[in-house]
Enzyme design. Structure first.
Site, PDB file in Angstrom:
ATOM      1  N   THR A   1       0.768  -1.231   0.000  1.00 37.99           N
ATOM      2  CA  THR A   1       0.000   0.000   0.000  1.00 37.99           C
ATOM      3  C   THR A   1       0.805   1.290   0.000  1.00 37.99           C
ATOM      4  O   THR A   1       1.158   1.760  -1.065  1.00 37.99           O
ATOM      5  CB  THR A   1      -1.023  -0.019   1.127  1.00 37.99           C
ATOM      6  OG1 THR A   1      -0.379  -0.539   2.286  1.00 37.99           O
ATOM      7  CG2 THR A   1      -2.190  -0.897   0.784  1.00 37.99           C
ATOM      8  N   THR A   2       1.159   1.849   1.147  1.00 38.22           N
ATOM      9  CA  THR A   2       1.610   3.237   1.130  1.00 38.22           C
ATOM     10  C   THR A   2       3.124   3.402   1.250  1.00 38.22           C
ATOM     11  O   THR A   2       3.753   2.817   2.125  1.00 38.22           O
ATOM     12  CB  THR A   2       0.928   4.014   2.272  1.00 38.22           C
ATOM     13  OG1 THR A   2      -0.463   3.721   2.201  1.00 38.22           O
ATOM     14  CG2 THR A   2       1.139   5.495   2.127  1.00 38.22           C
TER      15      THR A   2
END
Lengths: 247, 281
Positions: free
Chosen positions: B54-55
């Site tokens: 994800t991030t």
């Protein structure tokens, strides 16, 4: 019409070996020796850009004497072999022994094939282990044989004389400065036994240093670091401090 | 698949043919089938389920750049892995963080690292930072076919530009489009929230320590609002991966250093759940 001369296989091989040896002897010799923290490569090389030593893979270094375009070709072949093997399997599966075998096969095939001229090169493939006992040094002469070396090895035109000089003086567990000093002394001796001075800027020096934190252990030593090491080796006293500088 | 031994054990002709310094170019001539971009995909119905990272966030500071990532990988609404690593060194002076399909991304990073190392060994010199960023672009572009089937890889590339003496950040889209980011950047599902946090916290004169704190604040805010991003997991001792690239090269913060930053932020968030506040005017 004249009939071709008969040349015996022995004679043909001897001629090819003679040709290769003469080519190699035209270049300068270089030495590879073990020291406490790894393996050091030392040679006389006036060029800053055309290297005799280089990195093949994480723990594997390459040294060559002889014809530049031929060993450069083999070096790049070795880098491609190592990178492809590491990518296909794992980085740990790339070994100096495997690489030396491939080089030996390549040089051997070229040497015995009548269609190609023999390569005028002599190679050293070295791998630094976790401990000095794990170090591996292979010498590969022009004909594709492999010699498993320990301690020190010299290749090039004057190799025999330099080797015997090194064999008598090389010891296990030398510091980098001591090993470098011994290597320069060995290289400075001419065939007729007289000594000459090799200035620091004409030396090419590289190490495979097992104490480096990085995965890639190959490192070139030049400039200020090289002159500090040479001074420390000449003084003999402060060799320990100099090898710390090298890290 | 054997790398060396084609009948004689001798290096195949392709190995000794003078050519490009690129490992990918060599592979595409010698063994094109093992390049990730050359895989033929069977026609599929819908989106393939695979773990997603994800991030990733990055921020520059005078003298370098910080690149950090959370540790969560998700597959649909399931947490696939809690301690995945999504930030990797690319070489001595650069690092890459990846969001998107984890399996493909990790493979792309492996090939990218090898590409840089191969060039360096063959040429005896490093690629410029710009050159490295462009190389990554090419690799993402070669993955476009799979990206269209939902297997996208979107990296964030950060490095120290030795020639210009400063840290730089490059972001990418799925087509390989590359753009240089000023000051800070983020990629992945939590990136919109992380970017908001960084926008409010960024200053030109951050120290290295402040920059590492800033990225963890941003990751915390991303995890706060995006279910696919994982916050610092104190119970399991899983903290974000934080890397710093300066003149001295690449350095990954130790687990102890990362946990200190994460814990001090957690402590402050117990009092102020939304984190540090920016002035209104």
């Amino acid at each position: 019409m004249s009939t071709p001369f008969y040349v015996s296989p022995q004679q043909a091989m001897a001629d090819r070996a003679e040709y290769a040896r003469k080519g190699i002897a035209r270049g300068r010799s270089l030495v590879v020796l073990q020291f406490a923290d790894g393996i050091v490569f030392v040679g006389e090389n006036p060029s800053r850009a055309l290297h005799k030593f280089s990195e093949i893979y994480d723990r594997i270094g390459f040294a060559a004497a002889g014809k530049y375009n031929e060993y450069e070709n083999l070096r790049i072949g070795g880098v491609r072999y190592a990178d492809l093997r590491g990518y296909t399997y794992d980085r740990d599966d790339v070994t100096a022994r495997g690489l030396a075998n491939v080089y030996a096969q390549t040089l051997g095939t070229i040497f015995s094939s009548a269609a190609e001229k023999p390569y005028e090169v002599e190679l050293v493939v070295a791998e630094v282990g976790e401990t000095p006992e794990g170090d591996q040094i292979y010498r590969l002469p022009h004909d594709g044989s492999i010699v498993d070396e320990h301690g020190s090895v010299a290749v090039g035109g004057n190799a025999e004389q330099i080797s015997s000089y090194l064999d008598q003086r090389h010891q296990e567990g030398m510091t980098l400065a001591e090993a470098l000093k011994l290597a320069v002394q060995a290289l400075s001796r001419d065939t007729n036994g007289s000594e000459r001075e090799i200035p620091a800027e004409r030396l090419e020096v590289a190490v495979l240093d097992r104490t480096r934190p990085q995965k890639r252990k190959f490192k070139r030593i030049s400039g200020g670091q090289l002159s500090r090491l040479l001074e420390a080796g000449a003084a003999g006293g402060d060799a320990e401090g100099a090898s710390e500088d090298a890290e | 698949m054997e790398a060396n031994t084609r009948s004689t054990g001798r290096l195949p002709a392709a190995f000794l043919t003078p050519g490009s310094s690129s490992f990918m170019d060599f592979l595409s001539e010698h063994q094109p089938e093992i390049l990730p971009g050359n895989r033929q995909l069977p026609p599929t119905q819908g989106v393939i389920e695979a773990p997603h990272g994800t991030t990733i966030v990055a921020v520059t500071f005078p003298g370098g750049v910080v690149l950090a990532g959370d540790r969560r990988a998700t597959m649909g609404n399931v947490i696939a892995q809690r301690d995945i690593e999504k930030v990797f060194p690319a070489d001595e002076y650069s690092a890459v963080g990846i969001a998107g399909t984890a399996g493909l991304a990790v493979e792309m990073v492996k090939l990218f690292q090898l590409e840089l190392e191969h060039f360096e060994k063959v040429e005896g010199a490093q690629l410029s930072l710009e050159g490295k960023a462009n190389r990554l672009s090419t690799m993402i572009r070669s993955n476009l076919g799979m990206a269209m089937q939902g297997l996208a890889v979107v990296p964030l590339f950060a490095g120290y530009d030795v020639d210009r003496g400063r840290g730089r950040i490059f972001s990418y889209d799925v087509t390989g489009g590359r753009s240089e980011e000023q000051n800070y950047a983020a990629t992945g599902s939590g990136s919109i929230f992380a970017r908001g946090a960084m926008k409010k916290l960024f200053r030109e004169d951050l120290s290295e320590a402040e920059a590492t704190t800033l990225v963890v604040q941003a990751l915390y805010d991303a995890a706060d609002d995006d279910s696919a991003t994982g916050g610092p997991d104190v119970a399991r001792r899983i903290y974000p991966i934080i890397t710093v690239i300066t003149d001295d090269g690449f350095r990954r913060l130790t687990e102890t250093e990362a946990s200190e930053i994460a814990r001090s932020i957690l402590e402050r968030r117990l009092e102020q759940p939304d984190g540090p506040r920016a002035a209104l005017l």
